[in-house]
Design a protein around this motif. Structure first.
Motif, PDB file in Angstrom:
ATOM      1  N   THR A 121       0.827  -1.203   0.000  1.00  0.00           N
ATOM      2  CA  THR A 121       0.000   0.000   0.000  1.00  0.00           C
ATOM      3  C   THR A 121       0.863   1.256   0.000  1.00  0.00           C
ATOM      4  N   ALA A 122       1.918   1.256   0.810  1.00  0.00           N
ATOM      5  CA  ALA A 122       2.791   2.423   0.920  1.00  0.00           C
ATOM      6  C   ALA A 122       3.475   2.740  -0.402  1.00  0.00           C
ATOM      7  N   ILE A 123       3.898   1.695  -1.134  1.00  0.00           N
ATOM      8  CA  ILE A 123       4.609   1.921  -2.397  1.00  0.00           C
ATOM      9  C   ILE A 123       3.640   2.306  -3.512  1.00  0.00           C
ATOM     10  N   PHE A 124       2.420   1.778  -3.464  1.00  0.00           N
ATOM     11  CA  PHE A 124       1.435   2.122  -4.493  1.00  0.00           C
ATOM     12  C   PHE A 124       0.759   3.464  -4.220  1.00  0.00           C
ATOM     13  N   LEU A 125       0.758   3.916  -2.985  1.00  0.00           N
ATOM     14  CA  LEU A 125       0.032   5.122  -2.589  1.00  0.00           C
ATOM     15  C   LEU A 125       0.384   6.370  -3.404  1.00  0.00           C
ATOM     16  N   PRO A 126       1.664   6.598  -3.779  1.00  0.00           N
ATOM     17  CA  PRO A 126       1.958   7.800  -4.578  1.00  0.00           C
ATOM     18  C   PRO A 126       1.164   7.912  -5.869  1.00  0.00           C
ATOM     19  N   CYS A 127       0.757   6.763  -6.448  1.00  0.00           N
ATOM     20  CA  CYS A 127      -0.005   6.790  -7.706  1.00  0.00           C
ATOM     21  C   CYS A 127      -1.347   7.488  -7.550  1.00  0.00           C
ATOM     22  N   THR A 129      -1.948   9.751  -5.073  1.00  0.00           N
ATOM     23  CA  THR A 129      -1.774  10.984  -4.310  1.00  0.00           C
ATOM     24  C   THR A 129      -2.125  12.186  -5.178  1.00  0.00           C
ATOM     25  N   SER A 130      -2.705  13.207  -4.590  1.00  0.00           N
ATOM     26  CA  SER A 130      -3.033  14.432  -5.314  1.00  0.00           C
ATOM     27  C   SER A 130      -1.775  15.029  -5.939  1.00  0.00           C
ATOM     28  N   LEU A 131      -1.847  15.279  -7.238  1.00  0.00           N
ATOM     29  CA  LEU A 131      -0.684  15.796  -7.959  1.00  0.00           C
ATOM     30  C   LEU A 131      -0.208  17.129  -7.405  1.00  0.00           C
ATOM     31  N   VAL A 132      -1.142  18.037  -7.162  1.00  0.00           N
ATOM     32  CA  VAL A 132      -0.769  19.365  -6.664  1.00  0.00           C
ATOM     33  C   VAL A 132      -0.121  19.254  -5.288  1.00  0.00           C
ATOM     34  N   ALA A 133      -0.691  18.391  -4.436  1.00  0.00           N
ATOM     35  CA  ALA A 133      -0.152  18.228  -3.084  1.00  0.00           C
ATOM     36  C   ALA A 133       1.277  17.686  -3.122  1.00  0.00           C
ATOM     37  N   TYR A 134       1.488  16.650  -3.922  1.00  0.00           N
ATOM     38  CA  TYR A 134       2.830  16.069  -3.938  1.00  0.00           C
ATOM     39  C   TYR A 134       3.836  16.976  -4.641  1.00  0.00           C
ATOM     40  N   ALA A 135       3.381  17.802  -5.613  1.00  0.00           N
ATOM     41  CA  ALA A 135       4.275  18.762  -6.254  1.00  0.00           C
ATOM     42  C   ALA A 135       4.729  19.826  -5.258  1.00  0.00           C
ATOM     43  N   VAL A 136       3.800  20.276  -4.420  1.00  0.00           N
ATOM     44  CA  VAL A 136       4.150  21.259  -3.386  1.00  0.00           C
ATOM     45  C   VAL A 136       5.149  20.666  -2.401  1.00  0.00           C
ATOM     46  N   VAL A 137       4.931  19.399  -2.009  1.00  0.00           N
ATOM     47  CA  VAL A 137       5.850  18.730  -1.088  1.00  0.00           C
ATOM     48  C   VAL A 137       7.232  18.596  -1.711  1.00  0.00           C
ATOM     49  N   PHE A 138       7.293  18.229  -2.979  1.00  0.00           N
ATOM     50  CA  PHE A 138       8.589  18.081  -3.656  1.00  0.00           C
ATOM     51  C   PHE A 138       9.309  19.424  -3.761  1.00  0.00           C
ATOM     52  N   LYS A 139       8.575  20.478  -4.053  1.00  0.00           N
ATOM     53  CA  LYS A 139       9.209  21.804  -4.133  1.00  0.00           C
ATOM     54  C   LYS A 139       9.777  22.211  -2.780  1.00  0.00           C
ATOM     55  N   ALA A 178      10.845  12.643  -9.110  1.00  0.00           N
ATOM     56  CA  ALA A 178       9.408  12.786  -8.850  1.00  0.00           C
ATOM     57  C   ALA A 178       8.597  11.765  -9.638  1.00  0.00           C
ATOM     58  N   ILE A 179       8.929  11.597 -10.921  1.00  0.00           N
ATOM     59  CA  ILE A 179       8.183  10.631 -11.748  1.00  0.00           C
ATOM     60  C   ILE A 179       8.395   9.211 -11.234  1.00  0.00           C
ATOM     61  N   THR A 180       9.660   8.898 -10.915  1.00  0.00           N
ATOM     62  CA  THR A 180       9.978   7.547 -10.439  1.00  0.00           C
ATOM     63  C   THR A 180       9.259   7.252  -9.129  1.00  0.00           C
ATOM     64  N   TRP A 181       9.266   8.221  -8.220  1.00  0.00           N
ATOM     65  CA  TRP A 181       8.589   8.049  -6.927  1.00  0.00           C
ATOM     66  C   TRP A 181       7.098   7.805  -7.123  1.00  0.00           C
ATOM     67  N   ARG A 182       6.507   8.502  -8.082  1.00  0.00           N
ATOM     68  CA  ARG A 182       5.058   8.418  -8.240  1.00  0.00           C
ATOM     69  C   ARG A 182       4.606   7.159  -8.962  1.00  0.00           C
ATOM     70  N   TRP A 183       5.353   6.698  -9.979  1.00  0.00           N
ATOM     71  CA  TRP A 183       4.825   5.663 -10.858  1.00  0.00           C
ATOM     72  C   TRP A 183       5.479   4.293 -10.709  1.00  0.00           C
ATOM     73  N   THR A 184       6.526   4.156  -9.898  1.00  0.00           N
ATOM     74  CA  THR A 184       7.137   2.834  -9.710  1.00  0.00           C
ATOM     75  C   THR A 184       6.138   1.852  -9.114  1.00  0.00           C
ATOM     76  N   GLY A 185       5.348   2.295  -8.157  1.00  0.00           N
ATOM     77  CA  GLY A 185       4.354   1.425  -7.532  1.00  0.00           C
ATOM     78  C   GLY A 185       3.288   0.962  -8.502  1.00  0.00           C
ATOM     79  N   TYR A 186       3.003   1.763  -9.511  1.00  0.00           N
ATOM     80  CA  TYR A 186       2.010   1.384 -10.522  1.00  0.00           C
ATOM     81  C   TYR A 186       2.481   0.159 -11.294  1.00  0.00           C
ATOM     82  N   ASN A 187       3.748   0.176 -11.744  1.00  0.00           N
ATOM     83  CA  ASN A 187       4.301  -0.982 -12.450  1.00  0.00           C
ATOM     84  C   ASN A 187       4.461  -2.179 -11.513  1.00  0.00           C
TER      85      ASN A 187
END
Length: 307
Positions: A121-127, A129-139, A178-187
């Motif tokens: 669940t933890a690894i898939f959760l970024p997929c 996650t709200s895009l705007v929220a995670y973009a703000v966190v990354f910034k 950012a892309i890797t963090w978000r979509w690795t769990g999807y694959n």
């Protein structure tokens, strides 16, 4: 045997149809609505977009100019900068995401591992996650005084803060992370579901024969997952060629178009600069051509390896 007359067929048309024909008609009736909707919302817009790519001008003043937009594309410096950036993401991020997804799925498929549900669940959760929220966190994390720079400086890996967002090189690295963090769990989910369909007796036989964990992974797991690896490779390639969200929300294509992608360039042509929908449609068709070429190459490569 009595044959049906024309009058009987007119009253009961089903008498003149065999079971296979009736089944075929029934099947088409079930899918007819879906076919119509797909045509209206997928193929019709694609046709209209191609027609639009043959026009220049704004609003109602657009006129046909043939393939002039495609000729303009070949000499557009900004377009080629966007293509270069997009392919950097593609070459670096897609293999990284696939390899990480494979290794994580193998680890999470271990029956001895505890709390597997939590980790999955933890690894898939970024997929999701709200895009705007995670973009703000990354910034925030990658700002000059953010957590990432603080940790790196505390362990003495760097002596001064890295400009993750404003430096052309490090901005690309930030987008890739950012892309890797978000979509690795999807694959990972695809690989994990496929691994659970592999008979454990195959691995048991390999262990009895003295095969190491690495040998089992390379000689059993990867060959059996080839169709899924091909599928995730193609979907990841398509997603990366259409990359827009992360770049738009984290770096806005900067600094100086250093992280600009093709999709963001289409957005800029349509809504940021003076609206040029004809040329924007031309740029969008360049993505279609790239997807077709790369998907064909991947299918051919996978077919040759399987052969």
């Amino acid at each position: 045997m009595k044959t049906a007359t024309k009058a009987e067929l007119a009253l009961n048309p089903k008498k003149g149809l065999n079971i296979r024909t009736r089944s075929s008609i029934t099947g088409w009736l079930f899918v007819l609505l879906a076919v119509i909707m797909i045509f209206i919302f997928y193929f019709y817009p694609m046709i209209q977009a191609f027609i639009l790519s043959l026009k220049t001008g704004t609003g109602v003043n657009m006129e046909y100019t043939g393939f002039s937009n495609y000729k303009r594309l070949l000499s557009d410096v900004t377009f080629w900068a966007a293509v270069k950036n997009t392919f950097i993401y593609l070459i670096v991020q897609v293999p990284l995401m696939i390899i990480l997804g494979l290794f994580i799925s193998v680890l999470l498929n271990d029956n001895k591992l505890r709390f597997k549900g939590f980790f999955r669940t933890a690894i898939f959760l970024p997929c999701v996650t709200s895009l705007v929220a995670y973009a703000v966190v990354f910034k925030y994390l990658f700002s000059p005084d953010g957590l990432v720079n603080s940790l790196l400086m505390n362990v003495h890996l760097i002596s001064s803060p890295i400009q993750w967002i404003t430096d052309p090189f490090w901005a690309k690295i930030t987008i890739i992370i950012a892309i890797t963090w978000r979509w690795t769990g999807y694959n990972m989910i695809f690989y994990l579901s496929s691994l659970q369909n592999i008979d454990h007796s195959v691995y048991e036989a390999a262990r009895i024969d003295g095969a190491s964990a690495w040998t089992q992974f390379t000689k059993i797991t990867i060959p059996l997952l080839k169709p899924i690896i091909l599928f995730t490779s193609i979907t990841s390639t398509i997603g990366t060629l259409q990359l827009f969200d992360e770049v738009m929300n984290i770096t806005k294509g900067g600094p100086g178009n250093a992280t600009l992608t093709i999709s963001q360039y289409i957005y800029n042509l349509s809504f940021k600069y003076s609206a040029d929908f004809g040329y924007a449609a031309t740029v969008s068709y360049s993505i279609v051509i790239m997807i077709i070429i790369l998907s064909f190459i991947q299918f051919k490569a996978a077919g040759e390896r399987n052969g």
